[in-house]
Design an enzyme around this catalytic site. Structure first.
Site, PDB file in Angstrom:
ATOM      1  N   LYS A  41       0.830  -1.214   0.000  1.00  0.00           N
ATOM      2  CA  LYS A  41       0.000   0.000   0.000  1.00  0.00           C
ATOM      3  C   LYS A  41       0.861   1.259   0.000  1.00  0.00           C
ATOM      4  O   LYS A  41       0.665   2.148  -0.798  1.00  0.00           O
ATOM      5  CB  LYS A  41      -0.934   0.009   1.217  1.00  0.00           C
ATOM      6  CG  LYS A  41      -2.161  -0.867   1.032  1.00  0.00           C
ATOM      7  CD  LYS A  41      -3.306  -0.453   1.933  1.00  0.00           C
ATOM      8  CE  LYS A  41      -3.092  -0.918   3.335  1.00  0.00           C
ATOM      9  NZ  LYS A  41      -4.090  -0.455   4.280  1.00  0.00           N
ATOM     10  N   ARG A  91     -16.615  -1.091  15.918  1.00  0.00           N
ATOM     11  CA  ARG A  91     -17.138   0.252  16.206  1.00  0.00           C
ATOM     12  C   ARG A  91     -18.607   0.261  15.822  1.00  0.00           C
ATOM     13  O   ARG A  91     -19.416  -0.379  16.447  1.00  0.00           O
ATOM     14  CB  ARG A  91     -16.343   1.305  15.421  1.00  0.00           C
ATOM     15  CG  ARG A  91     -15.000   1.582  16.018  1.00  0.00           C
ATOM     16  CD  ARG A  91     -14.080   2.298  15.067  1.00  0.00           C
ATOM     17  NE  ARG A  91     -13.656   1.395  14.017  1.00  0.00           N
ATOM     18  CZ  ARG A  91     -12.543   1.527  13.318  1.00  0.00           C
ATOM     19  NH1 ARG A  91     -11.754   2.556  13.524  1.00  0.00           N
ATOM     20  NH2 ARG A  91     -12.218   0.660  12.394  1.00  0.00           N
TER      21      ARG A  91
HETATM   22  P1  ADP Z   1      -7.478  -1.422   9.929  1.00  0.00           P
HETATM   23  O1  ADP Z   1      -6.213  -0.837   9.442  1.00  0.00           O
HETATM   24  O2  ADP Z   1      -7.591  -2.911   9.771  1.00  0.00           O
HETATM   25  O3  ADP Z   1      -8.723  -0.669   9.546  1.00  0.00           O
HETATM   26  P2  ADP Z   1      -6.754  -0.324  12.460  1.00  0.00           P
HETATM   27  O4  ADP Z   1      -5.326  -0.493  12.422  1.00  0.00           O
HETATM   28  O5  ADP Z   1      -7.269   1.070  12.381  1.00  0.00           O
HETATM   29  O6  ADP Z   1      -7.495  -1.299  11.481  1.00  0.00           O
HETATM   30  O7  ADP Z   1      -7.324  -0.981  13.778  1.00  0.00           O
HETATM   31  C1  ADP Z   1      -7.098  -2.309  14.124  1.00  0.00           C
HETATM   32  C2  ADP Z   1      -8.325  -2.853  14.783  1.00  0.00           C
HETATM   33  O8  ADP Z   1      -8.735  -1.987  15.823  1.00  0.00           O
HETATM   34  C3  ADP Z   1      -9.537  -3.016  13.856  1.00  0.00           C
HETATM   35  O9  ADP Z   1     -10.215  -4.186  14.230  1.00  0.00           O
HETATM   36  C4  ADP Z   1     -10.377  -1.820  14.165  1.00  0.00           C
HETATM   37  O10 ADP Z   1     -11.755  -2.079  13.965  1.00  0.00           O
HETATM   38  C5  ADP Z   1     -10.094  -1.642  15.649  1.00  0.00           C
HETATM   39  N1  ADP Z   1     -10.326  -0.273  16.080  1.00  0.00           N
HETATM   40  C6  ADP Z   1      -9.710   0.847  15.659  1.00  0.00           C
HETATM   41  N2  ADP Z   1     -10.190   1.936  16.286  1.00  0.00           N
HETATM   42  C7  ADP Z   1     -11.162   1.487  17.122  1.00  0.00           C
HETATM   43  C8  ADP Z   1     -12.075   2.120  18.033  1.00  0.00           C
HETATM   44  N3  ADP Z   1     -12.104   3.448  18.173  1.00  0.00           N
HETATM   45  N4  ADP Z   1     -12.932   1.345  18.723  1.00  0.00           N
HETATM   46  C9  ADP Z   1     -12.937  -0.001  18.545  1.00  0.00           C
HETATM   47  N5  ADP Z   1     -12.108  -0.660  17.705  1.00  0.00           N
HETATM   48  C10 ADP Z   1     -11.238   0.066  17.006  1.00  0.00           C
END
Ligand code: ADP
Length: 163
Positions: A41, A91
């Site tokens: 990416k 979320r």
């Molecule tokens: P991705 O890059 O796979 O979208 P992230 O790196 O942002 O995911 O986050 C990793 C995990 O943490 C994912 O499962 C995402 O849904 C979760 N996550 C991120 N922010 C939140 C939040 N504010 N509340 C709950 N889960 C979260």
């Protein structure tokens, strides 16, 4: 001993991620925060090393949490740690369809790695790393949503970009 991995981009780590980690540590003996290297990416704001540093600084107070990075299949990475599961945070409803498909695909690849969904505190359900980057890039307040050192790192990135 039950190990779980928590995979994601963590670009950067937010209080939403930390809230999920706090819930995971009481359920599992060891939690591995697993940063996706996303070599293909190349669109992450922070390098893998920078993301590892920000995560390390956020998990200092836990004695059963470590950070690592990986590329390739998440289930293969989980198997290297003998993990029994991978954690994903949920979320809004909008996360569900993607996570549902991903969990079923991962299960079809390796049935020994379960997917465990955790919900963060309501105050973080609208929070994502991309939202934080957008607000930070526009100079908006993010101090309620990320640790102070993450806010400083974001400020540095965007100020440097402007100069
Ligand atoms: P991705 O890059 O796979 O979208 P992230 O790196 O942002 O995911 O986050 C990793 C995990 O943490 C994912 O499962 C995402 O849904 C979760 N996550 C991120 N922010 C939140 C939040 N504010 N509340 C709950 N889960 C979260």
């Amino acid at each position: 001993m039950k190990t779980v991995i928590y995979p994601g981009s963590f670009d950067p780590i937010t209080n939403g991620h930390i809230d999920i980690i706090e819930r995971a540590v009481v359920l599992f003996d060891k939690v591995v925060i697993s940063i996706v290297k996303d070599v293909d990416k190349g669109d992450s704001l922070f390098s893998v090393d920078e993301r590892i540093k920000l995560v390390s600084d956020s998990i200092k107070h836990f004695d059963n949490v470590i950070v690592d990075s990986f590329d390739g299949l998440m289930v293969n990475h989980a198997a290297r740690y003998n993990a029994v599961a991978a954690i994903r945070g949920l979320r809004a409803l909008s996360d569900f369809e993607f996570e549902f498909k991903m969990a079923l695909m991962n299960r079809s690849i390796n049935n020994d790695i379960r997917t465990v969904f955790l919900m963060s505190h309501e105050k973080y359900t609208h929070l994502s790393s991309s939202m934080i980057k957008e607000v930070a890039s526009l100079g908006g307040p993010i101090c309620n949503y990320v640790p102070e050192f993450v806010a400083n790192a974001l400020e540095k990135k965007y100020n440097n970009e402007k100069n």
